[in-house]
Write an enzyme that holds these catalytic residues in place. Structure first.
Site, PDB file in Angstrom:
ATOM      1  N   GLU A   8       0.856  -1.135  -0.102  1.00 24.48           N
ATOM      2  CA  GLU A   8       0.071  -0.068   0.063  1.00 24.48           C
ATOM      3  C   GLU A   8       0.906   1.372  -0.120  1.00 24.48           C
ATOM      4  O   GLU A   8       2.038   1.253   0.628  1.00 24.48           O
ATOM      5  CB  GLU A   8      -1.020  -0.023   1.302  1.00 24.48           C
ATOM      6  N   GLN A   9       0.463   2.087  -0.790  1.00 31.32           N
ATOM      7  CA  GLN A   9       1.470   3.286  -0.880  1.00 31.32           C
ATOM      8  C   GLN A   9       1.390   4.378   0.248  1.00 31.32           C
ATOM      9  O   GLN A   9       2.342   4.997   0.632  1.00 31.32           O
ATOM     10  CB  GLN A   9       1.050   4.094  -2.356  1.00 31.32           C
ATOM     11  N   ARG A  56     -16.398   4.285   6.711  1.00 32.18           N
ATOM     12  CA  ARG A  56     -15.235   3.540   6.012  1.00 32.18           C
ATOM     13  C   ARG A  56     -14.019   3.614   6.893  1.00 32.18           C
ATOM     14  O   ARG A  56     -13.331   2.388   6.792  1.00 32.18           O
ATOM     15  CB  ARG A  56     -14.837   4.503   4.855  1.00 32.18           C
ATOM     16  N   TYR A 104     -28.211   8.010   5.674  1.00 34.97           N
ATOM     17  CA  TYR A 104     -28.275   6.780   6.351  1.00 34.97           C
ATOM     18  C   TYR A 104     -27.420   6.574   7.322  1.00 34.97           C
ATOM     19  O   TYR A 104     -26.389   7.383   7.603  1.00 34.97           O
ATOM     20  CB  TYR A 104     -27.995   5.437   5.414  1.00 34.97           C
ATOM     21  N   ASP A 157     -11.749  -1.243  -8.178  1.00 33.20           N
ATOM     22  CA  ASP A 157     -12.097   0.092  -8.979  1.00 33.20           C
ATOM     23  C   ASP A 157     -11.008   0.082 -10.102  1.00 33.20           C
ATOM     24  O   ASP A 157     -11.301   0.659 -11.154  1.00 33.20           O
ATOM     25  CB  ASP A 157     -11.959   1.233  -8.194  1.00 33.20           C
TER      26      ASP A 157
HETATM   27  C1  LIG Z   1     -13.925   7.888   0.483  1.00 35.16           C
HETATM   28  C2  LIG Z   1     -14.749   7.069  -0.629  1.00 35.16           C
HETATM   29  C3  LIG Z   1     -15.908   7.218  -0.442  1.00 35.16           C
HETATM   30  C4  LIG Z   1     -16.633   6.170  -1.343  1.00 35.16           C
HETATM   31  N1  LIG Z   1     -18.049   6.282  -1.371  1.00 35.16           N
HETATM   32  C5  LIG Z   1     -18.570   5.322  -2.089  1.00 35.16           C
HETATM   33  C6  LIG Z   1     -20.146   5.003  -2.157  1.00 35.16           C
HETATM   34  O1  LIG Z   1     -20.570   5.724  -1.339  1.00 35.16           O
HETATM   35  N2  LIG Z   1     -20.765   4.197  -2.957  1.00 35.16           N
HETATM   36  C7  LIG Z   1     -19.846   3.212  -3.605  1.00 35.16           C
HETATM   37  O2  LIG Z   1     -20.541   2.568  -4.377  1.00 35.16           O
HETATM   38  N3  LIG Z   1     -18.355   3.427  -3.962  1.00 35.16           N
HETATM   39  C8  LIG Z   1     -17.764   4.078  -3.043  1.00 35.16           C
HETATM   40  N4  LIG Z   1     -16.375   4.485  -3.127  1.00 35.16           N
HETATM   41  C9  LIG Z   1     -15.686   3.509  -3.850  1.00 35.16           C
HETATM   42  C10 LIG Z   1     -15.520   2.239  -3.396  1.00 35.16           C
HETATM   43  O3  LIG Z   1     -15.363   2.557  -1.897  1.00 35.16           O
HETATM   44  C11 LIG Z   1     -14.722   1.673  -4.078  1.00 35.16           C
HETATM   45  O4  LIG Z   1     -15.304   1.057  -5.325  1.00 35.16           O
HETATM   46  C12 LIG Z   1     -14.481   0.041  -3.511  1.00 35.16           C
HETATM   47  O5  LIG Z   1     -14.002   0.337  -1.990  1.00 35.16           O
HETATM   48  C13 LIG Z   1     -13.364  -0.461  -4.086  1.00 35.16           C
HETATM   49  O6  LIG Z   1     -12.121   0.203  -4.131  1.00 35.16           O
HETATM   50  P1  LIG Z   1     -10.574  -0.479  -4.330  1.00 35.16           P
HETATM   51  O7  LIG Z   1     -10.182  -1.297  -3.410  1.00 35.16           O
HETATM   52  O8  LIG Z   1     -10.680  -1.014  -5.564  1.00 35.16           O
HETATM   53  O9  LIG Z   1      -9.990   0.938  -4.512  1.00 35.16           O
HETATM   54  P2  LIG Z   1      -9.662   2.026  -3.705  1.00 35.16           P
HETATM   55  O10 LIG Z   1     -10.695   1.956  -2.270  1.00 35.16           O
HETATM   56  O11 LIG Z   1      -9.405   3.321  -4.354  1.00 35.16           O
HETATM   57  O12 LIG Z   1      -8.136   1.670  -2.852  1.00 35.16           O
HETATM   58  C14 LIG Z   1      -7.054   1.853  -3.868  1.00 35.16           C
HETATM   59  C15 LIG Z   1      -5.955   1.590  -2.927  1.00 35.16           C
HETATM   60  O13 LIG Z   1      -4.608   1.400  -3.771  1.00 35.16           O
HETATM   61  C16 LIG Z   1      -3.633   2.168  -3.062  1.00 35.16           C
HETATM   62  N5  LIG Z   1      -2.690   2.594  -4.037  1.00 35.16           N
HETATM   63  C17 LIG Z   1      -3.171   3.370  -5.304  1.00 35.16           C
HETATM   64  N6  LIG Z   1      -2.163   3.343  -6.167  1.00 35.16           N
HETATM   65  C18 LIG Z   1      -1.080   2.701  -5.729  1.00 35.16           C
HETATM   66  C19 LIG Z   1       0.271   2.319  -5.956  1.00 35.16           C
HETATM   67  N7  LIG Z   1       0.758   2.612  -7.066  1.00 35.16           N
HETATM   68  N8  LIG Z   1       0.846   1.460  -5.152  1.00 35.16           N
HETATM   69  C20 LIG Z   1       0.564   1.123  -3.871  1.00 35.16           C
HETATM   70  N9  LIG Z   1      -0.903   1.428  -3.553  1.00 35.16           N
HETATM   71  C21 LIG Z   1      -1.536   2.170  -4.382  1.00 35.16           C
HETATM   72  C22 LIG Z   1      -4.363   3.431  -2.665  1.00 35.16           C
HETATM   73  O14 LIG Z   1      -3.877   4.400  -1.794  1.00 35.16           O
HETATM   74  C23 LIG Z   1      -5.691   2.953  -1.869  1.00 35.16           C
HETATM   75  O15 LIG Z   1      -5.533   2.536  -0.509  1.00 35.16           O
HETATM   76  C24 LIG Z   1     -15.872   5.303  -2.286  1.00 35.16           C
HETATM   77  C25 LIG Z   1     -14.520   5.417  -2.282  1.00 35.16           C
HETATM   78  C26 LIG Z   1     -13.916   6.203  -1.536  1.00 35.16           C
HETATM   79  C27 LIG Z   1     -12.365   6.289  -1.408  1.00 35.16           C
END
Ligand SMILES: Cc1cc2nc3c(=O)[nH]c(=O)nc-3n(C[C@H](O)[C@H](O)[C@H](O)COP(=O)(O)OP(=O)(O)OC[C@H]3O[C@@H](n4cnc5c(N)ncnc54)[C@H](O)[C@@H]3O)c2cc1C
Length: 397
Positions: free
Chosen positions: A34-35, A107, A213, A291
């Site tokens: 994690e960055q 969160r 909510y 994502d």
């Molecule tokens: C604040 C927030 C609120 C949200 N609210 C909603 C909501 O209400 N409804 C909804 O549907 N979705 C919401 N989302 C989106 C939802 O949380 C995400 O779709 C879901 O959590 C999946 O995210 P993920 O883990 O794929 O990516 P992320 O949650 O974006 O996590 C990616 C992680 O990768 C790390 N990272 C990035 N680049 C690098 C790299 N080069 N090297 C190492 N680490 C790296 C980042 O620091 C982060 O910790 C929200 C997202 C956030 C951040």
């Protein structure tokens, strides 16, 4: 774990951390890079619907989820003046189906819960991945701090600006939905009527909506207020928003809407963007999840849920997998998950259009929403582990 695949996950958000839990639960050797130096989350709520909650239960997180979550039942709909919206079939507040309980959570509490459930050595903080190189069946990860690591499989869980996506030759361009959201959290004691708020409440008005909510077992109220925008708002979850601008968007709306806005200490602006599906997610031993693979607009609250399903799917498919089988298993993962997440992405797009649509008769909108929720049963009832196990069994048949 001698002999087992070494799996590296880039990104320790909700998707990366749950994938690590699911992989470890099946005895796989996994490290998350994690960055961030420390895991930080903004003050906001996130929905863990039954399709995701049932998976988390299986890795022993039931009690913790109950401790931090507010159970989700249905959704209460009102028009901008606060009149309940009903349809000829009854109130437009159908329960989310799926047989299992879902939760709205804060969160930060949720990410901490996932992090605490993993052994400390599983998550390596302060490592921003900048490059991946695949040689002789292994992948070398390079980090901005000069460190490097090797793995047999790399999973890119690094969000909407994914480096892993770039490293496998992909590029995804955001397109604005023409709306943005204001978000915020309010201590429930500031809103005396909020103690009755057990289900999410959604106010629908011309071109905009206002969602509340409870999270943190009702101690906090999460607000998401969708409004039209003709400017390109920053695609950020933490850009500061203007409370006066928010108030003027909802002038003349129902009193609880205005009370909520007045009770906020701060608000965040969130530009809502969509992205076309990627042509592929995997090359060889590298794949994407969450994502990074299938970002979606937030209107069905499935961003987190779909990333959790991805992680559990990968765990089923990689358990007992020999190094030579990895590429085929990742292809299978992509086939299973692309089909489902594309459908959820499309549903989220359609739900957003429905919320924003300007029906003269609000109950027409409610009827469509009721219809949509009934159709959406497949989202909540899905069992990602079972789907993966069935696909694997078919492969071996
Ligand atoms: C604040 C927030 C609120 C949200 N609210 C909603 C909501 O209400 N409804 C909804 O549907 N979705 C919401 N989302 C989106 C939802 O949380 C995400 O779709 C879901 O959590 C999946 O995210 P993920 O883990 O794929 O990516 P992320 O949650 O974006 O996590 C990616 C992680 O990768 C790390 N990272 C990035 N680049 C690098 C790299 N080069 N090297 C190492 N680490 C790296 C980042 O620091 C982060 O910790 C929200 C997202 C956030 C951040």
């Amino acid at each position: 774990m001698p002999g087992s695949l070494r799996i590296a996950i880039v990104g320790g958000g909700i998707g990366g951390l749950t994938a690590a839990l699911a992989l470890r639960a099946r005895g796989l050797d996994v490290t998350v890079f994690e960055q961030a130096e420390i895991l930080r989350e903004i003050g906001a709520g996130v929905s863990i619907h039954p399709n995701a909650a049932r998976l988390l239960r299986r890795v022993g997180l039931e009690d913790q989820l109950q401790k931090i979550g507010s159970p989700i039942a249905g959704i209460t709909l009102r028009n901008s003046q606060g009149e309940p919206i009903t349809t000829p079939e009854g109130p437009a507040a159908p329960a989310f189906s799926g047989g299992d309980q879902g939760y709205n959570v804060h969160r930060a509490s949720f990410v901490n819960l996932l992090f605490d459930a993993l052994p400390k050595e599983t998550v390596t903080l302060g490592h921003r991945c900048i490059q991946l190189k695949e040689t002789d069946g292994r992948i070398r990860l390079s980090f901005a701090n000069g460190a490097s690591a090797e793995a047999d499989v790399v999973i890119g869980a690094d969000g909407i600006r994914s480096i892993v996506q770039r490293e496998i030759g992909l590029e995804s361009r955001p397109t604005s939905e023409g709306i943005m959201a204001y978000r915020g959290l309010i201590p429930a004691e500031r809103l005396p009527w909020a103690s009755d708020l057990s289900d999410p409440a959604l106010w629908l008005g011309a071109g905009r909506s206002f969602l509340l909510y409870p999270v943190a077992r009702g101690q906090l109220i999460n607000m998401v207020a969708f409004v039209p925008t003709d400017t390109d708002s920053e695609e950020s979850w933490s850009a500061p928003g203007d409370l006066d601008a928010l108030a003027s968007e909802y002038a003349g709306w129902d009193k609880p809407v205005q009370d909520t806005i007045n009770a906020l200490d701060e608000t965040f602006r969130w530009g809502i963007y969509d992205r076309a599906p990627l042509p592929y997610w995997s090359t060889g031993r590298i794949t994407l999840m969450g994502d990074a693979a299938h970002p979606m607009v937030p209107h069905v609250g499935q961003g987190a849920g779909q990333s959790i399903e991805d992680g559990f799917t990968l765990a089923v498919l990689l358990e007992g997998c020999a190094a030579g089988e990895v590429a085929d298993r990742l292809k299978l993962y992509e086939a299973i998950r692309r089909e489902r997440t594309s459908k959820v992405q499309a549903l989220a797009r359609a739900a957003g259009k429905l919320y924003r649509s300007e029906h003269d008769d609000p109950s027409e909108k409610a009827a469509r929403l009721r219809e949509w929720m009934a159709q959406g049963k497949w989202v909540f009832e899905h069992d990602a582990e079972k789907a993966a196990a069935d696909a694997l069994a078919n492969l071996h048949r």
